[in-house]
Motif scaffolding. Structure first.
Motif, PDB file in Angstrom:
ATOM      1  N   LEU A 220       0.827  -1.207   0.000  1.00 30.30           N
ATOM      2  CA  LEU A 220       0.000   0.000   0.000  1.00 30.30           C
ATOM      3  C   LEU A 220       0.859   1.253   0.000  1.00 30.30           C
ATOM      4  CD1 LEU A 220      -2.746   1.402   0.210  1.00 30.30           C
ATOM      5  CD2 LEU A 220      -2.626   1.103   2.698  1.00 30.30           C
ATOM      6  N   ALA A 221       1.959   1.237   0.766  1.00 30.42           N
ATOM      7  CA  ALA A 221       2.868   2.389   0.783  1.00 30.42           C
ATOM      8  C   ALA A 221       3.487   2.615  -0.595  1.00 30.42           C
ATOM      9  CB  ALA A 221       3.962   2.171   1.826  1.00 30.42           C
ATOM     10  N   GLY A 222       3.854   1.535  -1.283  1.00 30.63           N
ATOM     11  CA  GLY A 222       4.363   1.676  -2.641  1.00 30.63           C
ATOM     12  C   GLY A 222       3.320   2.233  -3.596  1.00 30.63           C
ATOM     13  N   CYS A 223       2.072   1.823  -3.414  1.00 28.96           N
ATOM     14  CA  CYS A 223       0.973   2.336  -4.232  1.00 28.96           C
ATOM     15  C   CYS A 223       0.765   3.825  -3.999  1.00 28.96           C
ATOM     16  CB  CYS A 223      -0.298   1.547  -3.922  1.00 28.96           C
ATOM     17  SG  CYS A 223      -1.735   2.033  -4.883  1.00 28.96           S
ATOM     18  N   ILE A 224       0.801   4.256  -2.741  1.00 28.70           N
ATOM     19  CA  ILE A 224       0.637   5.677  -2.418  1.00 28.70           C
ATOM     20  C   ILE A 224       1.777   6.493  -3.016  1.00 28.70           C
ATOM     21  CG2 ILE A 224       0.630   7.347  -0.525  1.00 28.70           C
ATOM     22  CD1 ILE A 224      -0.775   5.230   1.176  1.00 28.70           C
ATOM     23  N   SER A 225       2.993   5.980  -2.922  1.00 22.84           N
ATOM     24  CA  SER A 225       4.147   6.701  -3.465  1.00 22.84           C
ATOM     25  C   SER A 225       4.003   6.948  -4.958  1.00 22.84           C
ATOM     26  CB  SER A 225       5.429   5.911  -3.197  1.00 22.84           C
ATOM     27  OG  SER A 225       5.652   5.734  -1.820  1.00 22.84           O
ATOM     28  N   LEU A 226       3.358   6.021  -5.653  1.00 19.38           N
ATOM     29  CA  LEU A 226       3.255   6.132  -7.109  1.00 19.38           C
ATOM     30  C   LEU A 226       2.036   6.921  -7.558  1.00 19.38           C
ATOM     31  CD1 LEU A 226       4.765   5.098  -9.644  1.00 19.38           C
ATOM     32  CD2 LEU A 226       3.140   3.200  -9.689  1.00 19.38           C
ATOM     33  N   TYR A 227       0.916   6.754  -6.864  1.00 24.47           N
ATOM     34  CA  TYR A 227      -0.356   7.295  -7.350  1.00 24.47           C
ATOM     35  C   TYR A 227      -0.815   8.578  -6.667  1.00 24.47           C
ATOM     36  CZ  TYR A 227      -1.247   2.963  -9.926  1.00 24.47           C
ATOM     37  OH  TYR A 227      -1.178   1.909 -10.796  1.00 24.47           O
ATOM     38  N   TRP A 228      -0.238   8.958  -5.530  1.00 23.97           N
ATOM     39  CA  TRP A 228      -0.776  10.086  -4.766  1.00 23.97           C
ATOM     40  C   TRP A 228      -0.733  11.363  -5.602  1.00 23.97           C
ATOM     41  CZ3 TRP A 228      -3.811  10.389  -0.811  1.00 23.97           C
ATOM     42  CH2 TRP A 228      -3.943  11.583  -0.104  1.00 23.97           C
ATOM     43  N   PRO A 229      -1.903  12.004  -5.851  1.00 25.31           N
ATOM     44  CA  PRO A 229      -1.944  13.114  -6.813  1.00 25.31           C
ATOM     45  C   PRO A 229      -1.698  14.498  -6.208  1.00 25.31           C
ATOM     46  CG  PRO A 229      -4.173  12.517  -6.176  1.00 25.31           C
ATOM     47  CD  PRO A 229      -3.249  11.606  -5.400  1.00 25.31           C
ATOM     48  N   PHE A 230      -1.593  14.591  -4.889  1.00 25.09           N
ATOM     49  CA  PHE A 230      -1.507  15.904  -4.258  1.00 25.09           C
ATOM     50  C   PHE A 230      -0.054  16.264  -3.959  1.00 25.09           C
ATOM     51  CE2 PHE A 230      -5.627  13.981  -3.107  1.00 25.09           C
ATOM     52  CZ  PHE A 230      -6.455  14.849  -3.786  1.00 25.09           C
ATOM     53  N   SER A 231       0.143  17.260  -3.113  1.00 28.39           N
ATOM     54  CA  SER A 231       1.481  17.797  -2.879  1.00 28.39           C
ATOM     55  C   SER A 231       2.408  16.743  -2.270  1.00 28.39           C
ATOM     56  CB  SER A 231       1.401  19.003  -1.934  1.00 28.39           C
ATOM     57  OG  SER A 231       0.974  18.584  -0.645  1.00 28.39           O
ATOM     58  N   PRO A 232       3.720  16.866  -2.535  1.00 32.96           N
ATOM     59  CA  PRO A 232       4.672  15.913  -1.943  1.00 32.96           C
ATOM     60  C   PRO A 232       4.622  15.893  -0.421  1.00 32.96           C
ATOM     61  CG  PRO A 232       5.707  17.163  -3.707  1.00 32.96           C
ATOM     62  CD  PRO A 232       4.370  17.794  -3.468  1.00 32.96           C
ATOM     63  N   VAL A 233       4.399  17.051   0.205  1.00 31.64           N
ATOM     64  CA  VAL A 233       4.355  17.088   1.670  1.00 31.64           C
ATOM     65  C   VAL A 233       3.223  16.211   2.190  1.00 31.64           C
ATOM     66  CG1 VAL A 233       4.004  18.558   3.685  1.00 31.64           C
ATOM     67  CG2 VAL A 233       5.384  19.386   1.763  1.00 31.64           C
ATOM     68  N   SER A 234       2.045  16.331   1.605  1.00 29.14           N
ATOM     69  CA  SER A 234       0.915  15.514   2.055  1.00 29.14           C
ATOM     70  C   SER A 234       1.165  14.035   1.785  1.00 29.14           C
ATOM     71  CB  SER A 234      -0.369  15.971   1.352  1.00 29.14           C
ATOM     72  OG  SER A 234      -0.284  15.780  -0.055  1.00 29.14           O
ATOM     73  N   ARG A 235       1.889  13.721   0.697  1.00 27.27           N
ATOM     74  CA  ARG A 235       2.207  12.318   0.417  1.00 27.27           C
ATOM     75  C   ARG A 235       3.100  11.730   1.507  1.00 27.27           C
ATOM     76  NH1 ARG A 235       4.440  12.818  -4.236  1.00 27.27           N
ATOM     77  NH2 ARG A 235       6.637  12.603  -3.705  1.00 27.27           N
ATOM     78  N   TYR A 236       4.111  12.492   1.926  1.00 26.69           N
ATOM     79  CA  TYR A 236       5.014  11.989   2.964  1.00 26.69           C
ATOM     80  C   TYR A 236       4.319  11.890   4.316  1.00 26.69           C
ATOM     81  CZ  TYR A 236       8.801  12.497  -0.381  1.00 26.69           C
ATOM     82  OH  TYR A 236       9.602  12.362  -1.475  1.00 26.69           O
TER      83      TYR A 236
END
Length: 313
Positions: A220-236
């Motif tokens: 799931l973490a790998g999926c979020i790293s690839l697909y998350w469409p918003f700002s890098p800060v919110s992704r981390y």
């Protein structure tokens, strides 16, 4: 609603694995490496040996002299004190596992078991020193400050739950006669078979279940790293609160301001992340609610972040 969310999450991970097999393989390998090299050698021996002590009734004899101390400081019984000690030393999710085992073995009440899950389910000292402090934060933050942030917030959280929610339902809060009656009602259940054999089988069942959750949340973490469409800060931020081991590594390599990385990493470790909550739910007895643990971890993350803002400069 739970079935819908589970189905949607399963389909999302399947699509990710089919469309991006290399990224999925790397994420799965990371999770299994963590399980094989860290979780099994660190937790499995403690789970087996603790099971033997529980089934043979040796814990109360060993820790009986410390009962007044446990009741005064923590408001728990001797068995609750044992859960506290091992939970603090062994790390996630050993505290919740022990609380559940003590309840299932009729050593503590349901209220005490749920109370213990609010402050005994924490990161281990070795994880804080080596992985968080040395690997992720590059030894730039003293380990003493990291411990102060995490354990002070946990202590505050414990006091909030003890004084506001479980005040009249804990061994240290009722007369001695009431404690005696409660203990009599929850006497040890008879053990079938060898205590060692039962403890070994329970240990391997628990550690295998935890490995499955680590595998899924690493993907799931790998999926979020690839697909998350918003700002890098919110992704981390999301990664840090999804699976803390993978999330902390990604936060360290994010290029964000170092102080922000310190605060976010400390808060993520204080919360345990969604993976730890899922592991906790999987090992809790069916009579025990996850809500107290979930509430405490959310509160713990906020308190840890606030304290880190003051100390990690």
């Amino acid at each position: 609603m739970k079935r819908i969310l589970l189905t949607a999450g399963t389909l999302l991970l399947l699509v990710f694995l089919l469309l991006h097999p290399q990224e999925g393989l790397a994420a799965a390998r990371t999770g299994m490496t963590l399980w094989l090299n860290s979780l099994i050698p660190a937790l499995l021996p403690f789970i087996i040996l603790t099971g033997v002590l529980i089934h043979t009734g040796s814990i109360e004899k060993i820790l009986l002299p410390f009962r007044p101390l446990f009741e005064f400081l923590l408001g728990v019984s001797v068995y609750g004190g044992y859960v506290f000690l091992l939970g603090m030393l062994c790390g996630y999710p050993m505290g919740a596992k022990l609380a559940s085992d003590m309840y299932e073995s009729h050593k503590i009440s349901r209220r005490e078991a749920e109370y213990l899950t609010t402050f005994c389910n924490n990161a281990s000292p070795s994880f804080i020193i080596t992985y968080l402090g040395q690997i992720c934060l590059l030894n730039k933050v003293p380990a003493s400050r990291l411990f102060l942030c995490l354990f002070l917030s946990d202590f505050i959280c414990m006091m909030i739950f003890r004084l506001l929610i479980y005040r009249n339902h804990l061994p240290g809060s009722v007369p001695h006669t009431d404690r005696h009656d409660e203990k009599k009602e929850t006497s040890s259940a008879p053990l079938s078979g060898s205590a060692l054999d039962v403890s070994i089988m329970n240990g391997f069942e628990t550690i295998t279940r935890l490995g499955g959750y680590i595998l899924l949340f690493s993907i799931l973490a790998g999926c979020i790293s690839l697909y998350w469409p918003f700002s890098p800060v919110s992704r981390y931020v999301l990664l840090g609160f999804t699976e803390i081991t993978t999330g902390l590594s990604l936060i360290a390599d994010s290029g964000l301001p170092f102080r922000f990385c310190c605060i976010l990493s400390a808060a993520a470790v204080g919360s345990g992340g969604a993976c730890i909550l899922a592991q906790t739910r999987s090992i809790l007895h069916k009579d025990l609610r996850l809500l107290p643990c979930l509430t405490s971890k959310c509160l713990n993350a906020v308190l840890t972040g606030m304290i880190a803002c003051l100390l990690l400069r």
